[in-house]
Design a protein around this motif. Structure first.
Motif, short mmCIF file in Angstrom:
data_model
loop_
_atom_site.label_atom_id
_atom_site.label_comp_id
_atom_site.label_asym_id
_atom_site.label_seq_id
_atom_site.Cartn_x
_atom_site.Cartn_y
_atom_site.Cartn_z
N GLN A 266 0.82 -1.21 0.00
CA GLN A 266 0.00 0.00 0.00
C GLN A 266 0.86 1.26 0.00
O GLN A 266 0.52 2.26 -0.63
CB GLN A 266 -0.93 0.00 1.22
N ASP A 267 2.01 1.20 0.67
CA ASP A 267 2.90 2.37 0.69
C ASP A 267 3.36 2.75 -0.71
O ASP A 267 3.58 3.92 -1.02
CB ASP A 267 4.12 2.09 1.57
N THR A 268 3.53 1.74 -1.57
CA THR A 268 3.97 2.00 -2.94
C THR A 268 2.89 2.71 -3.73
O THR A 268 3.18 3.54 -4.60
CB THR A 268 4.36 0.68 -3.62
N LEU A 269 1.64 2.37 -3.45
CA LEU A 269 0.52 2.93 -4.21
C LEU A 269 0.05 4.28 -3.67
O LEU A 269 -0.71 4.98 -4.33
CB LEU A 269 -0.66 1.95 -4.20
N ASP A 270 0.49 4.63 -2.49
CA ASP A 270 0.05 5.89 -1.87
C ASP A 270 0.74 7.05 -2.57
O ASP A 270 1.96 7.21 -2.49
CB ASP A 270 0.39 5.86 -0.38
N GLU A 271 -0.02 7.86 -3.27
CA GLU A 271 0.56 8.95 -4.06
C GLU A 271 0.73 10.23 -3.25
O GLU A 271 1.23 11.23 -3.77
CB GLU A 271 -0.33 9.24 -5.28
N ARG A 272 0.34 10.22 -2.02
CA ARG A 272 0.47 11.45 -1.23
C ARG A 272 1.93 11.66 -0.82
O ARG A 272 2.61 10.71 -0.43
CB ARG A 272 -0.39 11.36 0.03
N PRO A 273 2.45 12.88 -0.90
CA PRO A 273 3.80 13.16 -0.43
C PRO A 273 3.87 13.02 1.08
O PRO A 273 2.84 12.99 1.76
CB PRO A 273 4.06 14.60 -0.88
N ALA A 274 5.08 12.92 1.58
CA ALA A 274 5.25 12.81 3.03
C ALA A 274 4.62 14.00 3.72
O ALA A 274 4.84 15.15 3.33
CB ALA A 274 6.74 12.73 3.36
N PRO A 275 3.81 13.77 4.75
CA PRO A 275 3.13 14.88 5.42
C PRO A 275 4.11 15.76 6.17
O PRO A 275 5.14 15.29 6.66
CB PRO A 275 2.17 14.17 6.38
N PRO A 276 3.81 17.06 6.30
CA PRO A 276 4.68 17.96 7.06
C PRO A 276 4.54 17.72 8.55
O PRO A 276 3.63 17.00 8.99
CB PRO A 276 4.15 19.34 6.67
N THR A 330 23.23 9.30 -6.67
CA THR A 330 22.48 10.32 -5.93
C THR A 330 21.35 9.66 -5.15
O THR A 330 20.54 8.94 -5.73
CB THR A 330 21.90 11.36 -6.90
N PRO A 331 21.29 9.85 -3.85
CA PRO A 331 20.24 9.18 -3.06
C PRO A 331 18.87 9.77 -3.36
O PRO A 331 18.74 10.91 -3.77
CB PRO A 331 20.67 9.46 -1.61
N GLY A 332 17.88 8.96 -3.15
CA GLY A 332 16.51 9.44 -3.29
C GLY A 332 15.82 9.04 -4.57
O GLY A 332 14.63 8.82 -4.57
N ARG A 333 16.55 8.92 -5.69
CA ARG A 333 15.91 8.60 -6.96
C ARG A 333 15.44 7.15 -6.95
O ARG A 333 16.23 6.22 -6.87
CB ARG A 333 16.87 8.83 -8.13
N LEU A 334 14.13 6.98 -7.01
CA LEU A 334 13.48 5.66 -7.06
C LEU A 334 13.77 4.82 -5.83
O LEU A 334 13.48 3.63 -5.81
CB LEU A 334 13.91 4.88 -8.32
N ALA A 335 14.35 5.42 -4.79
CA ALA A 335 14.78 4.62 -3.65
C ALA A 335 13.75 4.55 -2.55
O ALA A 335 13.80 3.65 -1.72
CB ALA A 335 16.09 5.18 -3.10
N LEU A 348 9.47 -5.66 -9.98
CA LEU A 348 9.11 -4.34 -10.49
C LEU A 348 9.59 -3.28 -9.49
O LEU A 348 9.19 -3.32 -8.33
CB LEU A 348 7.60 -4.19 -10.66
N PRO A 349 10.44 -2.33 -9.90
CA PRO A 349 10.78 -1.22 -9.00
C PRO A 349 9.53 -0.47 -8.57
O PRO A 349 8.52 -0.44 -9.29
CB PRO A 349 11.70 -0.35 -9.87
N GLY A 350 9.59 0.14 -7.41
CA GLY A 350 8.41 0.80 -6.86
C GLY A 350 7.84 1.87 -7.77
O GLY A 350 6.62 1.98 -7.91
N ALA A 351 8.71 2.67 -8.41
CA ALA A 351 8.21 3.75 -9.27
C ALA A 351 7.45 3.18 -10.46
O ALA A 351 6.44 3.75 -10.90
CB ALA A 351 9.37 4.61 -9.75
N ILE A 352 7.91 2.07 -11.01
CA ILE A 352 7.21 1.46 -12.14
C ILE A 352 5.90 0.83 -11.68
O ILE A 352 4.90 0.84 -12.39
CB ILE A 352 8.12 0.43 -12.83
N ALA A 353 5.90 0.28 -10.46
CA ALA A 353 4.65 -0.26 -9.92
C ALA A 353 3.62 0.85 -9.76
O ALA A 353 2.42 0.65 -10.02
CB ALA A 353 4.91 -0.94 -8.58
N CYS A 354 4.07 2.05 -9.35
CA CYS A 354 3.15 3.19 -9.25
C CYS A 354 2.59 3.54 -10.62
O CYS A 354 1.40 3.84 -10.77
CB CYS A 354 3.88 4.40 -8.66
#
Length: 513
Positions: A266-276, A330-335, A348-354
């Motif tokens: 479910q975390d992979t499918l959640d399109e919401r950005p990290a909350p502030p 570079t950290p962060g990309r697709l990680a 399937l990498p997470g970004a492709i699963a999204c």
């Protein structure tokens, strides 16, 4: 002979050692191939084998399954190796003797069997075997390409009609990989796609290819190739070429949508950005406590990173980078997105699963926990979905058939065993029939643990363990479920079950192919 080869190789070094141990390897492979052929001969010599040759899961399937489990390879790969083993020892005994001495490799043996398959006359086959054995043992070592030319030349010499049959077979069409145009009026299509799109494309082409009637003269490969043209023109079916007035193809349903199953958290499918932070001073509190949290990754930016031009990998010129910096991306990309998998286990990498989830129907998979068994034979959709996602593939050793193409099997047969996750697993139809009709005390037996692990016992008493396919990516699906308790001693077969039968034996099919 083999011991002498090992002893002579033990004292070598350098290129001599490479050559000597390669010969030992080939000689050992020859003994493995001979053992496969012997397994089939022994199984075929048992009482009742003639009757079992008409079973849908026949003696060949039983031996192939045993080999596949032993080598941890798929049923198709095991069947192919068994076919080469039997053909080598039945059709090319002199070449088999050369192989046993380690003078040729398995690749060359396979070439001999495949290229010589069209020779059917016994005298011509005997002469071909003699010529090949002489060439392979007394001439210089051959590459596979050289061996192919040699076999073709000898086939033309001993059986000219086989060359004509080879040319006839070569006219078959298929969807292949390439990027050239040879002026023949045919084009080769090459595509690199997202894995889920490639799966959908393959299923769509196959569905279009099957919209014609059985009298269509084209092979399946040819229809798949023509289906790409129909797809490009927006057609939902392939025009049948049977040329009959009452063609039943029009009654077949048109090819419409296809379904590709992707298992994702479910975390992979959640399109919401990290909350502030929830309060203005939360960040100040963490900094005061000395907590250095990494910067939050914008997941929406992660998804769009699949598109457009690639950003710069480094923030300074390469000449100014240390070795550690150059080797660290570079950290962060697709990680930040958890990886997913297609049914069958393809990663399937997470970004492709999204990306795959956009516009898709999302079904929530519920772990049954310690829930009691369901009071019926056929599991509910919720329970069956869980079992398929947990297993991902057929659970027989070495088999990789996707769970969506499998039966959901009771390990302890119903009604003695309950319909519960700890007693259910995925088996493709071939291995389901193998367990049912080639099982019993002298056949294949299986025990299932609460976490989905299956312990198989082969007819020879050796054990093989298979674990759920989801265990690496989704360990939470393998959390133990309620322990099952058998309500009695299962009988060998449930009343009314019969093995599907062939219209003709496999040997007869090969003779008429």
């Amino acid at each position: 002979m083999f011991d002498l080869l090992v002893a002579s190789a033990a004292g070598t070094s350098g290129a001599g050692a490479v050559e000597s141990w390669s010969r030992v390897e080939s000689a050992a492979c020859a003994r493995r191939v001979a053992a496969m052929a012997a397994m089939f001969d022994a199984a075929h010599a048992t009482d009742g084998s003639a009757e079992r040759d008409l079973w849908c899961t026949d003696t060949w399937d039983a031996v192939s399954a045993h080999i596949g489990a032993t080598l941890r390879i798929t049923h198709g790969a095991a069947s192919n190796q068994l076919l080469i083993a039997v053909a080598l020892h039945e059709r090319f005994p002199l070449v088999a003797a050369v192989f046993a001495e380690g003078l040729i490799t398995y690749q060359l043996v396979r070439t001999v069997v495949q290229r010589g398959a069209l020779v059917v006359d016994p005298d011509a086959l005997h002469e071909l075997d003699r010529l090949l054995a002489e060439a392979l043992s007394k001439r210089e070592p051959m590459s596979v390409a050289t061996a192919e030319k040699t076999v073709d030349a000898f086939v033309a010499q001993v059986d000219p009609q086989a060359v004509h049959r080879t040319e006839t077979r070569a006219r078959g069409r298929s969807v292949d990989v390439g990027d050239d145009h040879d002026g023949s009026g045919m084009a080769t299509v090459y595509a690199t796609l997202f894995a889920h799109d490639a799966k959908a494309f393959d299923a769509r082409v196959d569905a279009l290819a099957r919209t014609v009637c059985p009298a269509d003269p084209r092979t399946l490969d040819q229809r798949r190739a023509d289906a790409i043209g129909a797809l490009a023109h927006g057609a939902d079916r392939l025009a049948c070429l049977c040329e009959t007035e009452d063609c039943p193809a029009g009654e077949n349903p048109p090819s419409t949508g296809v379904v590709v199953y992707v298992i994702a958290h479910q975390d992979t499918l959640d399109e919401r950005p990290a909350p502030p932070p929830t309060t203005p001073d939360a960040e100040d509190v963490e900094q005061a406590a000395g907590v250095n949290e990494p910067a939050a990754v914008d997941k929406s930016a992660e998804r769009t990173s699949l598109d457009g031009d690639a950003p710069a990998m480094f923030t300074k010129p390469l000449r100014e980078l240390t070795l550690t910096e150059a080797l660290t991306p570079t950290p962060g990309r697709l990680a930040s997105l958890r990886p997913a998998a297609m049914m069958g286990g393809q990663f399937l990498p997470g970004a492709i699963a999204c990306r795959a989830s956009q516009g898709a129907t999302v079904t929530r998979i519920v772990h049954p926990g310690q829930a009691p068994p369901e009071p019926r034979y056929r599991p509910s959709k919720k329970l069956a979905d869980f079992v398929r996602c947990r297993d991902m593939t057929c659970r027989f050793p070495g088999c990789k058939a996707p769970a969506t193409n499998c039966d959901v099997d009771h390990t302890i047969p119903w009604p003695y065993g309950p319909t519960a996750a700890s007693n259910l697993k995925c088996l493709c139809r071939r291995h389901h029939l193998l367990k049912t009709f080639w099982g019993g005390q002298s056949g294949w037996r299986d025990v299932q643990l609460d976490d989905g692990t299956i312990v198989w016992t082969a007819p020879d008493g050796r054990s093989y363990v298979t674990t759920p396919g989801s265990r690496l990516l989704f360990p939470e699906l393998s959390v133990p479920t309620a322990t099952v308790v058998a309500s009695g001693v299962p009988t060998a077969h449930t009343t009314g079950l019969t093995m599907p039968r062939r219209k003709t034996t496999r040997a007869r099919e090969r003779e008429t192919a």
